[in-house]
Design an enzyme around this catalytic site. Structure first.
Site, PDB file in Angstrom:
ATOM      1  N   SER A 137       3.087  18.279  22.936  1.00 21.26           N
ATOM      2  CA  SER A 137       3.595  19.220  23.939  1.00 21.26           C
ATOM      3  C   SER A 137       4.019  20.495  23.236  1.00 21.26           C
ATOM      4  O   SER A 137       4.490  20.461  22.090  1.00 21.26           O
ATOM      5  CB  SER A 137       4.792  18.617  24.676  1.00 21.26           C
ATOM      6  OG  SER A 137       5.429  19.585  25.486  1.00 21.26           O
ATOM      7  N   TYR A 166      13.228  14.483  24.954  1.00 26.78           N
ATOM      8  CA  TYR A 166      11.810  14.814  25.113  1.00 26.78           C
ATOM      9  C   TYR A 166      11.344  15.749  24.001  1.00 26.78           C
ATOM     10  O   TYR A 166      10.346  15.464  23.319  1.00 26.78           O
ATOM     11  CB  TYR A 166      11.556  15.450  26.474  1.00 26.78           C
ATOM     12  CG  TYR A 166      10.091  15.710  26.725  1.00 26.78           C
ATOM     13  CD1 TYR A 166       9.244  14.674  27.095  1.00 26.78           C
ATOM     14  CD2 TYR A 166       9.539  16.982  26.578  1.00 26.78           C
ATOM     15  CE1 TYR A 166       7.890  14.889  27.309  1.00 26.78           C
ATOM     16  CE2 TYR A 166       8.193  17.211  26.795  1.00 26.78           C
ATOM     17  CZ  TYR A 166       7.379  16.165  27.152  1.00 26.78           C
ATOM     18  OH  TYR A 166       6.031  16.389  27.357  1.00 26.78           O
TER      19      TYR A 166
END
Length: 241
Positions: free
Chosen positions: A134, A147
């Site tokens: 990501s 995250y």
């Protein structure tokens, strides 16, 4: 004939969103697929749409289950690790259970899967590894406890593997998307720049798998903006905080 025709790929995190679209597009290009995720019903529904796909339900947080799944999968040409969970969370609202789950699925799960697959690839001097990270892994961002750190760890893992496996015959690539319309991003209450449909994002992943590049960040120019943050001194990034 496509580069994927007749090859067997183990797609971990295939049941929804980006993973489901990657599966569809690889199937369209005549790849053989082993589909894994926790949601067996969703996997079976997807497999019914595709040719040459088998279902292998899997919880990547279970070490023994991962080892058994790898044995069941058998010989592979490639593995795609796309499993992920996300909960927006600020440090002030720390939820240890949610943070540890994000770390266990997003990063430690990849270690479990790769630990079963990589030694065989090294021995046979061929294999294809795609890690879906990501853009959030490049810089500490607000409300990303758990995250962001797990994706940063995955980025570091991919970079280390790229060094170590150079000239081994094993290909390692890192794909870092921005925001994609999935069940995960529905949790966000903020504006998401250049929000992509899963179909478009999957096309970027497939294009990356066709190329010789190690790293693919998308979409542009959002990925440029995220990477540019790393060039700024901390006093500018954290100004007023």
């Amino acid at each position: 004939m496509t580069p994927f025709a007749g090859k067997t790929y183990w797609l971990v995190g295939a049941s929804h969103g980006l993973g489901r679209e990657i599966a569809r597009q690889l199937a369209d290009q005549e790849a053989r697929l082993i589909l894994s995720a926790r949601s067996e019903d969703a996997l079976r529904k997807l497999a019914q749409e595709l040719c040459n796909a088998i279902v292998l339900p899997l919880d990547v947080t279970d070490t023994d289950a991962v080892a058994q799944a790898a044995r069941t999968a058998g010989p592979l040409d490639g593995v795609i690790y796309n499993a992920g969970v996300y909960e927006p969370m600020r440090t002030q609202n720390w939820d240890s259970g949610a943070v540890l789950k994000m770390s266990d699925v997003n990063f430690t799960g990849a270690l479990r899967v790769l630990g079963e697959v990589v030694p065989g690839f090294v021995r046979q001097r061929r294999g294809d590894i795609t890690l879906v990270g990501s853009l959030a892994g490049y810089r500490g961002l607000p409300a990303s406890i758990g995250y962001g750190a797990s994706k940063a760890a995955l980025v570091s893992l991919a970079e280390t593997m790229r060094h170590d496996l150079k000239d081994s015959g094993v290909t390692v690539r890192l794909v870092n998307p921005g925001f994609i319309k999935t069940r995960l991003t529905y949790k966000n209450s903020f504006r998401m720049p250049q929000l992509m449909d899963p179909e478009d994002a999957a096309r970027h992943v497939i294009a990356a798998m066709r190329s010789r590049r190690f790293r693919t960040d998308f979409p542009r120019p959002f990925s440029f903006a995220i990477n540019a943050l790393n060039l700024l001194p901390d006093w500018i990034v954290y100004r007023g905080k």
